[in-house]
Design an enzyme around this catalytic site. Structure first.
Site, short mmCIF file in Angstrom:
data_model
loop_
_atom_site.label_atom_id
_atom_site.label_comp_id
_atom_site.label_asym_id
_atom_site.label_seq_id
_atom_site.Cartn_x
_atom_site.Cartn_y
_atom_site.Cartn_z
N GLY A 24 0.65 -1.15 -0.35
CA GLY A 24 0.06 0.38 -0.19
C GLY A 24 1.33 0.82 0.14
N ASP B 4 -6.35 0.35 6.60
CA ASP B 4 -7.54 0.68 6.33
C ASP B 4 -8.42 1.16 7.28
OD1 ASP B 4 -6.75 0.46 3.44
OD2 ASP B 4 -6.99 -1.87 3.35
N LYS C 72 -8.26 -4.36 6.92
CA LYS C 72 -7.73 -4.60 5.83
C LYS C 72 -7.80 -4.82 4.13
CE LYS C 72 -3.00 -5.40 6.93
NZ LYS C 72 -2.46 -4.10 5.65
N GLY C 73 -6.84 -4.46 3.23
CA GLY C 73 -7.18 -5.41 2.38
C GLY C 73 -7.74 -4.80 1.11
N LEU C 74 -8.44 -3.31 0.95
CA LEU C 74 -8.67 -2.54 0.49
C LEU C 74 -7.73 -2.95 -1.00
CD1 LEU C 74 -10.69 0.83 1.50
CD2 LEU C 74 -11.28 -1.42 1.07
N GLY C 75 -6.29 -2.33 -0.68
CA GLY C 75 -5.20 -2.94 -1.33
C GLY C 75 -4.94 -4.10 -2.54
N GLU D 49 -1.17 -10.30 3.56
CA GLU D 49 -0.57 -9.58 4.87
C GLU D 49 -0.75 -10.13 5.81
OE1 GLU D 49 -0.96 -5.02 2.51
OE2 GLU D 49 -2.56 -6.25 3.54
N GLY E 243 0.87 -0.29 6.25
CA GLY E 243 -0.64 0.02 6.57
C GLY E 243 -1.83 -0.99 7.55
#
Length: 234
Positions: free
Chosen positions: A32, A89, A100-103, A109, A87
């Site tokens: 990210g 979200d 997490k995980g929008l990327g 991860e 990082g």
């Protein structure tokens, strides 16, 4: 705040996070925009003589690490990591639990985080929330086969599922060859229960809920850099 100012704050927080890296460590490298600053800062320390080995959480991060000459390896060589810096979200203020995980790298991860003795998260202040799900859906990585059925099953958990597509209108495919369904639950009262229910749903591979995994959160804000730790007993 301008994007340039925000990037400067993220870079300052990333530099604080890599102070936790000592010589000889095996380090998980996150994915990210914020994690990219971590990799950049770590590369500068490696150029200055720091000896580390990185385990990237995505092909994108692996390419950046190679370009900046950070030695990288796989789990074939190292099954345990000293720490991972990544990082997020969303970060819940009271628990430091994460979405997490929008990327698109949530599976790798979470595998890397689970293999790490410590998970250090770097975010800007806008990612802090009272309850997970206030602004962000929960990404769920699912198998391509039967994803439509899996989406219906996820909806029964109380969310609105939305398959993720690329800008070209094609299904988004992760580094692991899976699809992602973004599940909008709204603010979560019990993220741990939802994490377990998603995990028990046939066809899911992993969710972007990271509950009880965070060791430290480094927050960049207009006031400077702040370090948060989980409440005692967690």
């Amino acid at each position: 705040m301008s994007a340039t100012d925000r990037d400067q704050l993220k870079r300052a927080a990333a530099l604080r996070a890599i102070e936790e890296v000592d010589d000889g460590m095996i380090v998980g490298l996150g994915t990210g925009s914020t994690a990219a600053f971590v990799v950049e800062g770590l590369a500068a320390r490696v150029a200055g003589g720091l000896r580390v080995v990185g385990i990237p959480t995505s092909e994108r991060t692996a390419a950046q690490a190679r370009r900046l000459r950070i030695p990288i390896a796989t789990f074939a060589e190292h099954q345990r990591l000293d720490l991972t810096i990544d990082g997020a979200d969303e970060v819940a203020l009271d628990t430091l639990d994460l979405i997490k995980g929008l990327g698109g790298a949530l599976l790798r991860e979470k595998i890397v985080a689970a293999a790490s003795d410590r998970l250090i998260i770097v975010v800007d202040q806008e990612k802090l929330v009272d309850r997970l799900g206030e602004h962000t859906p929960v990404p769920v990585e699912v198998t391509q086969f039967g994803w439509q059925v899996t989406s219906v099953a996820l909806a029964r958990l109380g969310c609105t599922p939305q398959p993720r597509y690329t800008s070209g209108g094609q299904p988004y495919v992760t580094d692991g060859g899976n699809y992602i369904i973004d599940c909008r639950f709204g603010p979560l009262d019990d993220p741990s229960t939802i994490e377990h229910r998603i995990a028990k749903t046939v066809g899911t591979v992993e969710s972007g809920l990271f509950v009880g995994r965070t060791s430290l959160v480094v927050v960049a804000s207009a006031a400077g850099v702040e370090v948060l730790t989980p409440a005692k007993g967690r």
